[in-house]
Design an enzyme around this catalytic site. Structure first.
Site, PDB file in Angstrom:
ATOM      1  N   SER A   1       0.798  -1.225   0.000  1.00 36.13           N
ATOM      2  CA  SER A   1       0.000   0.000   0.000  1.00 36.13           C
ATOM      3  C   SER A   1       0.832   1.277   0.000  1.00 36.13           C
ATOM      4  CB  SER A   1      -0.957  -0.006   1.197  1.00 36.13           C
ATOM      5  OG  SER A   1      -1.915  -1.024   1.060  1.00 36.13           O
TER       6      SER A   1
ATOM      7  N   GLY B   1       2.649   0.568   8.593  1.00 34.01           N
ATOM      8  CA  GLY B   1       2.279   0.088   9.915  1.00 34.01           C
ATOM      9  C   GLY B   1       3.481   0.067  10.830  1.00 34.01           C
TER      10      GLY B   1
ATOM     11  N   ASN C   1       6.710  -6.479  13.292  1.00 35.30           N
ATOM     12  CA  ASN C   1       5.753  -5.507  12.781  1.00 35.30           C
ATOM     13  C   ASN C   1       4.426  -6.208  12.506  1.00 35.30           C
ATOM     14  OD1 ASN C   1       5.855  -6.644  10.093  1.00 35.30           O
ATOM     15  ND2 ASN C   1       7.816  -5.636   9.831  1.00 35.30           N
ATOM     16  N   PRO C   2       3.373  -5.464  12.142  1.00 36.58           N
ATOM     17  CA  PRO C   2       2.079  -6.091  11.917  1.00 36.58           C
ATOM     18  C   PRO C   2       1.882  -6.630  10.513  1.00 36.58           C
ATOM     19  CG  PRO C   2       1.836  -3.739  11.826  1.00 36.58           C
ATOM     20  CD  PRO C   2       3.279  -3.997  12.159  1.00 36.58           C
ATOM     21  N   CYS C   3       2.917  -6.601   9.688  1.00 36.40           N
ATOM     22  CA  CYS C   3       2.777  -7.002   8.298  1.00 36.40           C
ATOM     23  C   CYS C   3       3.683  -8.194   8.007  1.00 36.40           C
ATOM     24  CB  CYS C   3       3.092  -5.827   7.390  1.00 36.40           C
ATOM     25  SG  CYS C   3       2.183  -4.341   7.855  1.00 36.40           S
TER      26      CYS C   3
ATOM     27  N   GLU D   1       6.661  -7.954   6.076  1.00 35.82           N
ATOM     28  CA  GLU D   1       7.881  -7.482   5.460  1.00 35.82           C
ATOM     29  C   GLU D   1       9.027  -7.512   6.461  1.00 35.82           C
ATOM     30  OE1 GLU D   1       7.059  -4.728   1.706  1.00 35.82           O
ATOM     31  OE2 GLU D   1       8.120  -3.913   3.395  1.00 35.82           O
TER      32      GLU D   1
END
Length: 371
Positions: free
Chosen positions: A119, A164, A340-342, A344
């Site tokens: 995003s 994020g 992290n919340p993703c 990556e």
């Protein structure tokens, strides 16, 4: 730069049929139109859902103005053009033809949905906004008010750029420990309220998506029991308020009164804790300041409370500290203490890598956008 999918002299856009569509979204309760952009252009092969997500989340420019993007071609050209220009400027291509091939190949891949950028790339690249393109970051918070307020600020800027953030709050003194003034510390759960409210007010990338956020607490933190119950308790509040007639649906006008809804929570457990839970042994919760035992709990009961809360509301998830660090590919940089919340990889403040939470909700956004 070798061509694989594109053909010299033929633009990828000319190889597919295009059509104009109307993207209109309504409030499912009232029927009110909440978004409308008519005549947007997409390949005929793109699904209605894909076109809606791109139009509502990734097209830049104010609706109803000439600056508003209205075609997938404009979006792809904006991003591909920026990357190609940067490649040319920094000497990544041996010849002009190599740059042309790179642009055509990347355009073809995006056009045919062979892959999609995260995003923040769609939000920012090729615009006047800061070129923040990493999906997620990991922040570090110390046990000082300056560090905590810096955490609030850094998260807000990260969310504004469309990314994020994850953070482990275990260095913050618990509510069971004393301040130098003699009073009790606020504890991390208290500071989570402020960060949660901030996250709820910042639109990611200036669009309609809310923040992606992960909050982590170590299993031996004295406030871990309160942390485990935070969102489960709020879920009870949601049910009670809904029964009383308040609008508690996602995006409802009264849901903002509920706390801790902008983050995914995870408890970071150790091998010692898991073995204690397996055997029913006691487990020590230790002070952040001096490492002294503040309380001793039944590990099996604590584990059951984690599972119960996750069953009730989806949180908290689990992160396995020892396993993550056993698999650490750069151990010389220090221990990994957060994710992290993703999905990556990002390095910030010596916190590295995402070997994320068991809670898979941490990897998704409810509005369909992805990292």
């Amino acid at each position: 730069m070798r061509r694989v999918f594109s053909t010299p002299g033929v633009h990828p856009y000319d190889e597919v049929p295009w059509e104009r569509r109307d993207v209109v979204q309504h409030n499912w309760k009232t029927g009110e139109t909440v978004f409308e952009q008519r005549g947007v252009e997409f390949p005929r092969s793109w699904s209605e859902n894909a076109a809606t997500i791109v139009t509502t989340k990734y097209f830049r420019g104010a609706l109803g103005t000439d600056q508003r993007e209205e075609s997938l071609k404009q979006l792809i050209d904006r991003v591909v053009g920026a990357y190609t220009a940067a490649g040319r400027a920094h000497g990544y291509f041996t010849t002009d033809d190599d740059g042309d091939a790179f642009a055509a190949e990347l355009t073809w891949l995006l056009l045919h949905q062979a892959f999609a950028f995260n995003s923040p790339v769609w939000f920012n690249v090729g615009t006047a906004a800061p070129q923040q393109v990493s999906a997620c970051f990991i922040l570090s918070v110390e046990d000082t008010i300056d560090s905590i307020l810096t955490w609030y600020r850094d998260e807000a800027l990260i969310f504004k750029g469309g990314s994020g953030a994850g953070v482990n709050l275990s260095r913050i003194r618990s509510s069971k420990e004393l301040l130098s003034s003699g009073g009790n510390a606020s504890g991390p759960v208290s500071f989570m309220r402020g960060a949660d409210a901030s996250a709820g007010t910042v639109k990611s990338g200036g669009a309609t998506r809310r923040a992606a956020k992960m909050v982590i607490l170590d299993v031996d933190h004295p406030d871990v029991e309160e942390f485990i119950e935070t969102k489960a308790h709020e879920e009870e509040k949601i049910r009670a308020l809904r029964a009383a007639g308040f609008d508690m649906d996602l995006g409802g006008r009264d849901i903002v009164s509920v706390q801790y809804q902008n983050a995914n929570n995870s408890v970071r457990v150790t091998d010692d804790f898991m073995r204690a839970a397996e055997s029913g042994a006691p487990f020590a919760l230790t002070a952040r300041k001096d490492g002294q035992v503040v309380a001793t709990v039944d590990a099996a009961e604590l584990f059951h409370r984690i599972a119960q809360a996750a069953w009730e509301c989806g949180d908290p998830g689990l992160q396995f500290d020892d396993t993550i660090n056993d698999w650490h590919t750069g151990p010389a940089s220090g221990r990994i203490s957060a994710s992290n919340p993703c999905s990556e990889y990002m390095h910030l403040d010596n916190s590295s890598c995402n070997l994320g939470s068991v809670n898979l909700l941490a990897f998704l956004h409810p509005d369909g956008t992805v990292d």
